[in-house]
Motif scaffolding. Structure first.
Motif, PDB file in Angstrom:
ATOM      1  N   ALA A   1       0.833  -1.211   0.000  1.00  0.00           N
ATOM      2  CA  ALA A   1       0.000   0.000   0.000  1.00  0.00           C
ATOM      3  C   ALA A   1       0.868   1.262   0.000  1.00  0.00           C
ATOM      4  O   ALA A   1       0.445   2.307  -0.501  1.00  0.00           O
ATOM      5  CB  ALA A   1      -0.929  -0.014   1.215  1.00  0.00           C
ATOM      6  N   SER A   2       2.082   1.165   0.533  1.00  0.00           N
ATOM      7  CA  SER A   2       2.992   2.329   0.556  1.00  0.00           C
ATOM      8  C   SER A   2       3.624   2.579  -0.808  1.00  0.00           C
ATOM      9  O   SER A   2       4.233   3.626  -1.029  1.00  0.00           O
ATOM     10  CB  SER A   2       4.122   2.101   1.574  1.00  0.00           C
ATOM     11  N   GLY A   3       3.563   1.586  -1.691  1.00  0.00           N
ATOM     12  CA  GLY A   3       4.139   1.760  -3.025  1.00  0.00           C
ATOM     13  C   GLY A   3       5.441   1.013  -3.242  1.00  0.00           C
ATOM     14  O   GLY A   3       6.071   1.158  -4.294  1.00  0.00           O
ATOM     15  N   LEU A   4       5.853   0.218  -2.254  1.00  0.00           N
ATOM     16  CA  LEU A   4       7.063  -0.596  -2.448  1.00  0.00           C
ATOM     17  C   LEU A   4       6.747  -1.726  -3.427  1.00  0.00           C
ATOM     18  O   LEU A   4       5.646  -2.294  -3.383  1.00  0.00           O
ATOM     19  CB  LEU A   4       7.523  -1.206  -1.121  1.00  0.00           C
ATOM     20  N   ALA A   5       7.718  -2.084  -4.256  1.00  0.00           N
ATOM     21  CA  ALA A   5       7.515  -3.223  -5.164  1.00  0.00           C
ATOM     22  C   ALA A   5       7.447  -4.494  -4.324  1.00  0.00           C
ATOM     23  O   ALA A   5       8.275  -4.703  -3.424  1.00  0.00           O
ATOM     24  CB  ALA A   5       8.671  -3.310  -6.145  1.00  0.00           C
ATOM     25  N   THR A   6       6.452  -5.312  -4.609  1.00  0.00           N
ATOM     26  CA  THR A   6       6.293  -6.562  -3.861  1.00  0.00           C
ATOM     27  C   THR A   6       6.113  -7.714  -4.846  1.00  0.00           C
ATOM     28  O   THR A   6       5.823  -7.497  -6.022  1.00  0.00           O
ATOM     29  CB  THR A   6       5.049  -6.516  -2.939  1.00  0.00           C
ATOM     30  N   ASP A   7       6.245  -8.930  -4.313  1.00  0.00           N
ATOM     31  CA  ASP A   7       5.900 -10.087  -5.146  1.00  0.00           C
ATOM     32  C   ASP A   7       4.379 -10.242  -5.140  1.00  0.00           C
ATOM     33  O   ASP A   7       3.670  -9.425  -4.515  1.00  0.00           O
ATOM     34  CB  ASP A   7       6.649 -11.351  -4.666  1.00  0.00           C
ATOM     35  N   ASP A   8       3.883 -11.265  -5.805  1.00  0.00           N
ATOM     36  CA  ASP A   8       2.428 -11.404  -5.932  1.00  0.00           C
ATOM     37  C   ASP A   8       1.733 -11.539  -4.584  1.00  0.00           C
ATOM     38  O   ASP A   8       0.573 -11.173  -4.426  1.00  0.00           O
ATOM     39  CB  ASP A   8       2.081 -12.640  -6.792  1.00  0.00           C
ATOM     40  N   ALA A   9       2.457 -12.063  -3.594  1.00  0.00           N
ATOM     41  CA  ALA A   9       1.847 -12.267  -2.278  1.00  0.00           C
ATOM     42  C   ALA A   9       1.947 -11.014  -1.401  1.00  0.00           C
ATOM     43  O   ALA A   9       1.376 -10.983  -0.308  1.00  0.00           O
ATOM     44  CB  ALA A   9       2.519 -13.446  -1.577  1.00  0.00           C
ATOM     45  N   GLY A  10       2.690  -9.979  -1.851  1.00  0.00           N
ATOM     46  CA  GLY A  10       2.778  -8.742  -1.071  1.00  0.00           C
ATOM     47  C   GLY A  10       4.058  -8.600  -0.255  1.00  0.00           C
ATOM     48  O   GLY A  10       4.203  -7.644   0.516  1.00  0.00           O
ATOM     49  N   PHE A  11       5.008  -9.542  -0.420  1.00  0.00           N
ATOM     50  CA  PHE A  11       6.288  -9.437   0.295  1.00  0.00           C
ATOM     51  C   PHE A  11       7.223  -8.494  -0.482  1.00  0.00           C
ATOM     52  O   PHE A  11       7.207  -8.484  -1.718  1.00  0.00           O
ATOM     53  CB  PHE A  11       6.919 -10.821   0.467  1.00  0.00           C
ATOM     54  N   ILE A  12       8.049  -7.748   0.262  1.00  0.00           N
ATOM     55  CA  ILE A  12       8.867  -6.683  -0.337  1.00  0.00           C
ATOM     56  C   ILE A  12       9.999  -7.271  -1.177  1.00  0.00           C
ATOM     57  O   ILE A  12      10.856  -7.999  -0.654  1.00  0.00           O
ATOM     58  CB  ILE A  12       9.467  -5.783   0.778  1.00  0.00           C
ATOM     59  N   ARG A  13      10.014  -6.941  -2.460  1.00  0.00           N
ATOM     60  CA  ARG A  13      11.062  -7.483  -3.344  1.00  0.00           C
ATOM     61  C   ARG A  13      12.373  -6.746  -3.114  1.00  0.00           C
ATOM     62  O   ARG A  13      12.425  -5.519  -3.201  1.00  0.00           O
ATOM     63  CB  ARG A  13      10.633  -7.362  -4.810  1.00  0.00           C
ATOM     64  N   VAL A  14      13.399  -7.497  -2.778  1.00  0.00           N
ATOM     65  CA  VAL A  14      14.720  -6.895  -2.573  1.00  0.00           C
ATOM     66  C   VAL A  14      15.731  -7.551  -3.502  1.00  0.00           C
ATOM     67  O   VAL A  14      15.553  -8.697  -3.932  1.00  0.00           O
ATOM     68  CB  VAL A  14      15.205  -7.026  -1.104  1.00  0.00           C
ATOM     69  N   ASP A  15      16.804  -6.806  -3.788  1.00  0.00           N
ATOM     70  CA  ASP A  15      17.887  -7.356  -4.609  1.00  0.00           C
ATOM     71  C   ASP A  15      18.922  -8.007  -3.681  1.00  0.00           C
ATOM     72  O   ASP A  15      18.738  -8.007  -2.453  1.00  0.00           O
ATOM     73  CB  ASP A  15      18.477  -6.248  -5.498  1.00  0.00           C
ATOM     74  N   PRO A  16      19.988  -8.543  -4.215  1.00  0.00           N
ATOM     75  CA  PRO A  16      20.955  -9.219  -3.328  1.00  0.00           C
ATOM     76  C   PRO A  16      21.650  -8.278  -2.329  1.00  0.00           C
ATOM     77  O   PRO A  16      22.275  -8.740  -1.374  1.00  0.00           O
ATOM     78  CB  PRO A  16      21.973  -9.819  -4.313  1.00  0.00           C
ATOM     79  N   LEU A  17      21.511  -6.949  -2.521  1.00  0.00           N
ATOM     80  CA  LEU A  17      22.062  -6.008  -1.528  1.00  0.00           C
ATOM     81  C   LEU A  17      21.064  -5.771  -0.387  1.00  0.00           C
ATOM     82  O   LEU A  17      21.328  -5.001   0.521  1.00  0.00           O
ATOM     83  CB  LEU A  17      22.408  -4.674  -2.197  1.00  0.00           C
ATOM     84  N   LEU A  18      19.892  -6.412  -0.492  1.00  0.00           N
ATOM     85  CA  LEU A  18      18.781  -6.289   0.451  1.00  0.00           C
ATOM     86  C   LEU A  18      18.066  -4.944   0.334  1.00  0.00           C
ATOM     87  O   LEU A  18      17.351  -4.517   1.246  1.00  0.00           O
ATOM     88  CB  LEU A  18      19.240  -6.566   1.905  1.00  0.00           C
ATOM     89  N   GLN A  19      18.264  -4.274  -0.809  1.00  0.00           N
ATOM     90  CA  GLN A  19      17.571  -3.011  -1.086  1.00  0.00           C
ATOM     91  C   GLN A  19      16.307  -3.290  -1.879  1.00  0.00           C
ATOM     92  O   GLN A  19      16.306  -4.157  -2.771  1.00  0.00           O
ATOM     93  CB  GLN A  19      18.471  -2.082  -1.916  1.00  0.00           C
ATOM     94  N   SER A  20      15.258  -2.517  -1.560  1.00  0.00           N
ATOM     95  CA  SER A  20      14.019  -2.632  -2.330  1.00  0.00           C
ATOM     96  C   SER A  20      14.328  -2.417  -3.812  1.00  0.00           C
ATOM     97  O   SER A  20      15.074  -1.501  -4.169  1.00  0.00           O
ATOM     98  CB  SER A  20      13.031  -1.561  -1.835  1.00  0.00           C
ATOM     99  N   VAL A  21      13.739  -3.236  -4.677  1.00  0.00           N
ATOM    100  CA  VAL A  21      14.020  -3.086  -6.104  1.00  0.00           C
ATOM    101  C   VAL A  21      13.390  -1.806  -6.653  1.00  0.00           C
ATOM    102  O   VAL A  21      13.798  -1.313  -7.699  1.00  0.00           O
ATOM    103  CB  VAL A  21      13.560  -4.319  -6.936  1.00  0.00           C
ATOM    104  N   SER A  22      12.388  -1.249  -5.945  1.00  0.00           N
ATOM    105  CA  SER A  22      11.758  -0.005  -6.429  1.00  0.00           C
ATOM    106  C   SER A  22      12.295   1.231  -5.704  1.00  0.00           C
ATOM    107  O   SER A  22      12.341   2.308  -6.277  1.00  0.00           O
ATOM    108  CB  SER A  22      10.238  -0.078  -6.243  1.00  0.00           C
ATOM    109  N   HIS A  23      12.697   1.091  -4.443  1.00  0.00           N
ATOM    110  CA  HIS A  23      13.130   2.236  -3.632  1.00  0.00           C
ATOM    111  C   HIS A  23      14.399   1.826  -2.886  1.00  0.00           C
ATOM    112  O   HIS A  23      14.322   1.337  -1.744  1.00  0.00           O
ATOM    113  CB  HIS A  23      12.029   2.648  -2.652  1.00  0.00           C
ATOM    114  N   PRO A  24      15.571   2.022  -3.495  1.00  0.00           N
ATOM    115  CA  PRO A  24      16.818   1.492  -2.904  1.00  0.00           C
ATOM    116  C   PRO A  24      17.178   2.076  -1.541  1.00  0.00           C
ATOM    117  O   PRO A  24      18.038   1.517  -0.865  1.00  0.00           O
ATOM    118  CB  PRO A  24      17.882   1.864  -3.951  1.00  0.00           C
ATOM    119  N   PHE A  25      16.513   3.173  -1.144  1.00  0.00           N
ATOM    120  CA  PHE A  25      16.786   3.712   0.198  1.00  0.00           C
ATOM    121  C   PHE A  25      16.002   2.943   1.274  1.00  0.00           C
ATOM    122  O   PHE A  25      16.092   3.249   2.454  1.00  0.00           O
ATOM    123  CB  PHE A  25      16.486   5.218   0.273  1.00  0.00           C
TER     124      PHE A  25
END
Ligand SMILES: Cc1cc2nc3c(=O)[nH]c(=O)nc-3n(C[C@H](O)[C@H](O)[C@H](O)COP(=O)(O)OP(=O)(O)OC[C@H]3O[C@@H](n4cnc5c(N)ncnc54)[C@H](O)[C@@H]3O)c2cc1C
Length: 369
Positions: free
Chosen positions: A253-277
């Motif tokens: 709901a905040s606008g973070l990229a999530t997977d289909d189930a709603g979990f926050i998608r992160v890259d291998p650096l553990l940063q959100s794939v949509s909002h790296p901060f």
């Protein structure tokens, strides 16, 4: 001065707090937002139910951890992130500004498709809610005249551990009128675990008089029964839900990229794939290389998360993290006995329980009180 806000005092964040206590991040003000002043270690919860541990033995004090780390502790829930303004929005009405945020707020109870779940059943999450309610449930069983039926919805590791622990407690208290039933969608409990471990678990359930009803889908809860998809009913004096991990609604709901189930998608650096901060770890995160929702992976994410938060706050390079492929699972089966699984290998015995007991106690001791 950078502002870092940690959302949730989960298994990865307790490591971040310990890392901060050992060596503060340069020129960084850190705040923890968490609804409770302690973090219950779920691995020891079955031992608490069985009566082997006091609840304090199973808890990490977030008060002490934040004090030692020089971190501000705001005791409330995060209700969302304002990603444009860079603020953590809190249930107590506060908005906490950040340059970087890290989320380790765990999963929510999975109540999907369970009509009446909130009114007529006790979910195991949030764990503090369960911990507050269990003594009352036990008292209900003690005071019940005639057979007391406790139904656990779920057939995964948590559901089984809870069933074995409760049976152990009922037996220890002489509550021979208490009956436990597990209801799950799979033909056999512990789907995904090695065949021999599943067979052993089924044998132990039968030996301890715990019924397992497989291939059943519960669709509704009422005060005295569960309703199944096929129209049949199961009578219950109390119902517990251990139906697995669902994503909390607020990250998506905040606008973070999530997977289909709603979990926050992160890259291998553990940063959100949509909002790296924004960083995320533990069950709330969907890793680039997916892993099961399990405390093991949440714990393992702690050190790389701490290092990358330190690096980002200090303007240094971040390092990728690859979660281990396999995890050691130690499942207590009551009566100071446990099962172990590592990949396709499994074993069991009283020695496995002692092994688990040692690992769990060392985990708690590592973060001291
Ligand atoms: C009975 C049981 C037994 C289990 N046993 C094992 C086991 O033996 N081994 C294993 O690997 N896994 C086990 N698990 C699974 C394990 O509990 C989870 O995988 C693990 O807790 C995930 O850790 P986490 O850090 O992601 O989240 P959590 O441990 O859930 O921590 C999340 C933290 O965030 C806080 N929080 C929640 N919402 C908010 C919010 N909105 N704002 C701020 N803070 C918030 C919570 O209060 C909590 O402190 C078990 C689960 C259960 C239910």
């Amino acid at each position: 001065m950078k502002r870092l806000v940690l959302v949730g005092g989960g298994h990865a964040h307790v490591h971040v707090l310990a890392a901060l206590a050992a060596r503060p991040f340069a020129a960084t003000q850190v705040t923890l937002v968490s609804p409770y002043s302690r973090q219950i270690y779920s691995g020891m919860l079955p031992g608490w139910i069985s009566g082997y541990y006091a609840i304090e033995d199973c808890a990490l004090s977030l008060d002490s951890l934040t004090r030692r780390a020089g971190v501000n502790f705001v005791q409330t829930s995060c209700s969302g992130l304002d990603l444009k303004a860079g603020q953590v929005c809190c249930a107590n009405g506060k908005a906490i500004p950040f340059d970087y945020a890290s989320i380790d707020a765990g999963p929510a109870a999975n109540l999907a498709g369970l009509d009446g779940a909130m009114e007529h059943a006790l979910p195991v999450r949030p764990i503090e809610g369960f911990v507050a309610a269990w003594p009352g449930l036990l008292e209900k069983a003690r005071n019940h005249t005639g057979e007391f039926t406790l139904v656990i919805v779920g057939d995964g590791a948590a559901a089984l551990e809870l069933a074995f622990a409760m049976q152990t407690r009922f037996t220890a208290e002489g509550l021979s009128h208490a009956r436990l039933t597990l209801v799950g969608g799979n033909p056999q409990a512990l789907a995904g675990f090695p065949y021999l471990l599943r067979r052993k678990a089924a044998k132990l359930l039968a030996e301890q008089g715990i019924a397992h009803l497989g291939k059943r889908r519960v669709i509704g809860l009422q005060p005295d029964h569960l309703l199944l998809e096929d129209g049949s009913r199961i009578a219950a004096d109390a119902t517990l839900l251990a139906t697995g991990a669902a994503a909390p609604g607020w990250p998506a709901a905040s606008g973070l990229a999530t997977d289909d189930a709603g979990f926050i998608r992160v890259d291998p650096l553990l940063q959100s794939v949509s909002h790296p901060f924004v960083f995320a770890a533990g069950d709330v995160a969907a890793y680039a290389d997916p892993r099961p929702k399990s405390g093991v992976f949440a714990v393992r994410a702690g050190p790389p998360l701490a290092e990358n938060l330190r690096a980002v706050c200090q303007g240094q390079a971040l390092k990728p993290w690859q979660p281990q492929r396999r995890a050691l699972y130690l499942l207590s089966t009551g009566r100071k006995h446990a099962l172990a699984a590592w990949g396709g290998f499994s074993t069991s015995g009283a020695w496995v329980w002692r092994w688990k007991d040692g690992i769990d106690k060392r985990f708690i001791a590592q973060f001291g009180s």
